[in-house]
Design a protein around this motif. Sequence first.
Motif, PDB file in Angstrom:
ATOM      1  N   ARG A   1       0.832  -1.212   0.000  1.00 52.54           N
ATOM      2  CA  ARG A   1       0.000   0.000   0.000  1.00 52.54           C
ATOM      3  C   ARG A   1       0.864   1.258   0.000  1.00 52.54           C
ATOM      4  O   ARG A   1       0.559   2.227  -0.701  1.00 52.54           O
ATOM      5  CB  ARG A   1      -0.938  -0.013   1.209  1.00 52.54           C
ATOM      6  N   ILE A   2       1.949   1.244   0.780  1.00 52.46           N
ATOM      7  CA  ILE A   2       2.820   2.418   0.836  1.00 52.46           C
ATOM      8  C   ILE A   2       3.499   2.637  -0.509  1.00 52.46           C
ATOM      9  O   ILE A   2       3.581   3.766  -1.019  1.00 52.46           O
ATOM     10  CB  ILE A   2       3.866   2.275   1.957  1.00 52.46           C
ATOM     11  N   GLU A   3       4.005   1.557  -1.118  1.00 54.96           N
ATOM     12  CA  GLU A   3       4.672   1.683  -2.422  1.00 54.96           C
ATOM     13  C   GLU A   3       3.716   2.236  -3.468  1.00 54.96           C
ATOM     14  O   GLU A   3       4.066   3.157  -4.228  1.00 54.96           O
ATOM     15  CB  GLU A   3       5.205   0.322  -2.868  1.00 54.96           C
ATOM     16  N   ALA A   4       2.518   1.685  -3.518  1.00 58.38           N
ATOM     17  CA  ALA A   4       1.547   2.155  -4.511  1.00 58.38           C
ATOM     18  C   ALA A   4       1.193   3.615  -4.264  1.00 58.38           C
ATOM     19  O   ALA A   4       1.077   4.412  -5.206  1.00 58.38           O
ATOM     20  CB  ALA A   4       0.296   1.285  -4.467  1.00 58.38           C
ATOM     21  N   ALA A   5       1.016   3.981  -2.985  1.00 59.38           N
ATOM     22  CA  ALA A   5       0.664   5.365  -2.664  1.00 59.38           C
ATOM     23  C   ALA A   5       1.796   6.321  -3.024  1.00 59.38           C
ATOM     24  O   ALA A   5       1.561   7.436  -3.515  1.00 59.38           O
ATOM     25  CB  ALA A   5       0.327   5.483  -1.172  1.00 59.38           C
ATOM     26  N   LEU A   6       3.045   5.899  -2.803  1.00 61.02           N
ATOM     27  CA  LEU A   6       4.188   6.737  -3.152  1.00 61.02           C
ATOM     28  C   LEU A   6       4.243   6.982  -4.665  1.00 61.02           C
ATOM     29  O   LEU A   6       4.426   8.112  -5.128  1.00 61.02           O
ATOM     30  CB  LEU A   6       5.485   6.070  -2.690  1.00 61.02           C
ATOM     31  N   ARG A   7       4.059   5.906  -5.430  1.00 60.35           N
ATOM     32  CA  ARG A   7       4.101   6.056  -6.888  1.00 60.35           C
ATOM     33  C   ARG A   7       2.961   6.950  -7.374  1.00 60.35           C
ATOM     34  O   ARG A   7       3.146   7.800  -8.250  1.00 60.35           O
ATOM     35  CB  ARG A   7       4.030   4.686  -7.549  1.00 60.35           C
ATOM     36  N   ASP A   8       1.765   6.730  -6.780  1.00 59.66           N
ATOM     37  CA  ASP A   8       0.624   7.568  -7.163  1.00 59.66           C
ATOM     38  C   ASP A   8       0.905   9.032  -6.864  1.00 59.66           C
ATOM     39  O   ASP A   8       0.627   9.916  -7.684  1.00 59.66           O
ATOM     40  CB  ASP A   8      -0.637   7.119  -6.413  1.00 59.66           C
ATOM     41  N   ARG A   9       1.475   9.286  -5.674  1.00 59.85           N
ATOM     42  CA  ARG A   9       1.699  10.672  -5.279  1.00 59.85           C
ATOM     43  C   ARG A   9       2.778  11.324  -6.145  1.00 59.85           C
ATOM     44  O   ARG A   9       2.660  12.488  -6.544  1.00 59.85           O
ATOM     45  CB  ARG A   9       2.069  10.738  -3.795  1.00 59.85           C
ATOM     46  N   ILE A  10       3.853  10.594  -6.422  1.00 61.61           N
ATOM     47  CA  ILE A  10       4.901  11.136  -7.302  1.00 61.61           C
ATOM     48  C   ILE A  10       4.310  11.452  -8.675  1.00 61.61           C
ATOM     49  O   ILE A  10       4.532  12.531  -9.242  1.00 61.61           O
ATOM     50  CB  ILE A  10       6.065  10.138  -7.426  1.00 61.61           C
ATOM     51  N   HIS A  11       3.555  10.512  -9.218  1.00 59.24           N
ATOM     52  CA  HIS A  11       2.977  10.700 -10.553  1.00 59.24           C
ATOM     53  C   HIS A  11       2.010  11.885 -10.576  1.00 59.24           C
ATOM     54  O   HIS A  11       2.109  12.773 -11.436  1.00 59.24           O
ATOM     55  CB  HIS A  11       2.250   9.423 -10.983  1.00 59.24           C
ATOM     56  N   GLU A  12       1.068  11.912  -9.627  1.00 57.08           N
ATOM     57  CA  GLU A  12       0.068  12.979  -9.619  1.00 57.08           C
ATOM     58  C   GLU A  12       0.720  14.342  -9.432  1.00 57.08           C
ATOM     59  O   GLU A  12       0.343  15.320 -10.088  1.00 57.08           O
ATOM     60  CB  GLU A  12      -0.947  12.711  -8.498  1.00 57.08           C
TER      61      GLU A  12
END
Length: 864
Positions: free
Chosen positions: A544-555
Amino acid sequence: MSGQYVQKIEPRTRTLPNLMTDLAEGRYRIPEFQRDYVWPVSKVIALFDSIYQEFPIGSFFIWQADAEHHEVFRECTALKLPEHQPGGPIHYILDGQQRLTSLYLTLFGQTFRGVDYSRICFDLDERRFDYVNAGHDGERFISVSEIWGPGLPMLMRSVSEERVGPLDEVQNNLMRYPVSVVEIRDKGLAEVCLIFQRINQGGRRLGRFDLISAMTYRPEFDLRARIQEDLQAPLTERGFGEIAPTVVTQLVALMQHGHCTQKHEFDVRADALQDLWPEVVNAILLAVDTMRNALGVITTDFVPYDAILTLMAYAHARCQGRALSESQMQLIEEWFWKSAFGERFTSAAPTRMGQDRKYIDAILDDQKPACDITLNITVAKLKQVQITQGSGAIRRAFLCLLARKQPVHLVNNTPLDLSNGSISDFTSAEKHHIFPKAFLLEQNPSTPAINALPNFCFLPAELNKKISSTAPSTYFSHLAEQNPNLEQAAASHLIPMGPETGLTNDDYERFLTARAELILEEIGRLCGTITTPLETERHDAVSRIEAALRDRIHETLQAGRGEGYWDQAIPDPIRESTAHRIAIELKKNPSQSEDDYQDERRRLDFCDVSDYVPIMARKANWAHLKAVFGNSDELTHHLRAFAQYRNAVAHNRPMSELARLGGEQAILWFQERMAISPESTQPATETSLAPDQEANATSAADEAPRQEQWTRDDFFSRLEQARGVLAVARSEQLLKWAEDIDVDLYFGHSPKAPSLKSWLKYDGRHFDLLHIWPSGGIPFHHNQFRKHPVFQTESGHRALVDTWNAIEGFEVNTDMLWQKAAQVNDLSEDGFRMLQEVLAWTATAMTQNRIPGPIASVGSTPSH
């Protein structure tokens, strides 16, 4: 005549016939709070024997009530008394109902609840009373009702000569027996209820509910009947069981007065109760549903305290049927578990309920109050709790905890139905032992703690029967053969598996400790004292943390740098390594092409965690990410700790305790950071305000109420973002200091900058003492010092310094401070300047860490 004494209590002596006549003619009535007639025949016989032998049978207390209290009497049609006629005074039997009823039924030969009292006879030969199944025979056994009735002369002629004397004696004793009657006048219903409670100590003590039920009784609204019809019946039908009726009365008191002490319960009025009744019923039913669905309170036997159910119902009453939000429910759940396992309502429950009502109000007002309930629960304490105890908050809370885990069958992993009787009787603890009772007794008849709480789990009756007295090592081995997912099933019961738990070698003491440790960890999670993931949940937490980090970087990069940010925002080495990994993926999946990986978010999935640091720390990127992650050094530190933790979890490698703690701390840090949206206002930092701007913000914050009031958690979150955990720790010390000296604390922020304000109480006035900025600065409000006389005296200065010195680890050079402060003896311009120097010296000393204390933040520069 003024001052004339009116006697309110009058003792009188009457005869038994006088008393029976008043009762038979309807002058004496039974009040609503009197209990039903329940005396056995043997006790009635003993009563008549006391009269016959001229023993005292106690006084009768009668209340002469005004017409306004006529509604509290209870018709007893079974006694065949005349109906009550309205108007005029009425006399209620406060004490003596059961004695009078027993006398009346027997003397008038009535049948009541299947008992024929005409069969209570006097044995003329043995000269004693007895219940004769054949009844009156006209010779030896004479019914008491016949002796009392008008046919006595005929009886005298029908009995033998030697029996005439005993018959005449018993008749005379009944007709002449003196009765003590105490009549009470000019008393209200509440006073009379308390009188009844005090004089009726020979039988079951009258409870508050009995009194309130009487005080609120109306012919059209009988509280006792309405509770039974509107609450107990539907709750029993749903399988929950009956609740304590005091839940209702205390809930109404909370709704009306905000408190539920005995005084407040007695202040509940009949009309208000009747008006609130639909709301009360709905709130209690909703509370039961909430506790059952969210907290594992399957039946009333699981309710840790009635007080908890009352307060849960209060929360629903205040919401007026509206569902609690997710955040509100989380705070209430934390309060529930802390109250139960902290044994909060074991003593002084009504007082604490009033306190917790304020806590619930704050939650429902969308605040985030701190739940400061102390938990003193340990592994040793859990092992001492007996599951066989009928009550006990920890035992009941443990049952809720297990039920909330939704345990499954240990053989087939199907969910257990805890609500509909498919599980062995909850109250029969011997049917739930993990280490069977019979097995433990066979090993050692004196085995201690057989019924210890950690040895309990929910078992279906059929499985429990199969286990019988089998050793745990044996039957768990058989279960493992039947169920390939046994460890998962056992985890739903919080049963630890493995050789170190004591199950494989039947080590009971080791098992109790291992399971108690697991239970204690779960309690910590429910109470919010442990927030890290379970070992079995680590993989999901990392994902969950990895996915959230990637989402936040991308957004963030897409919003800040536009579509096609990949070539400009991602460093060359990372783009190259990512392209290499994608090429490997394409070889594994020939059906895919490079076009499938043109999406920038999908490319981020092929970055390592270690790649995030150079991506995010890049100057142009950090300008967009700073609002979310605050401090680049902290971000780098937590990313590295998270990467180490993530790799150990992903590859099932052992990790050191230090790595585990660092990784879990990183997870918490990222969860908190990424809860702040990129568009949110940037928190104030060391460079966000120049000194003169910060001073202006201070002034603006003083002039008007804040636009938004914060909770303690809000403030600490912002402070930690700006200055780290050291500033938070010191601020917590400051709050403790403030509470100890009765300082009211206000958290708030203006559009320019947030702050903590403390208001020092002095002579009924409020004095603005200081702010703590998120930057860590401590601007002392010297202009406020000038306004208040407490700091214009030597004693005032010394009191302040002594208070600071009392805080552990905080030191002030008293002599140097006083040398400057003592010179301030007026409000002249020079004096004010000297005071500023005092404050500046103190603040400088703190920022240089020469005075380590709760209101110092290393590296910050307070403004003045």
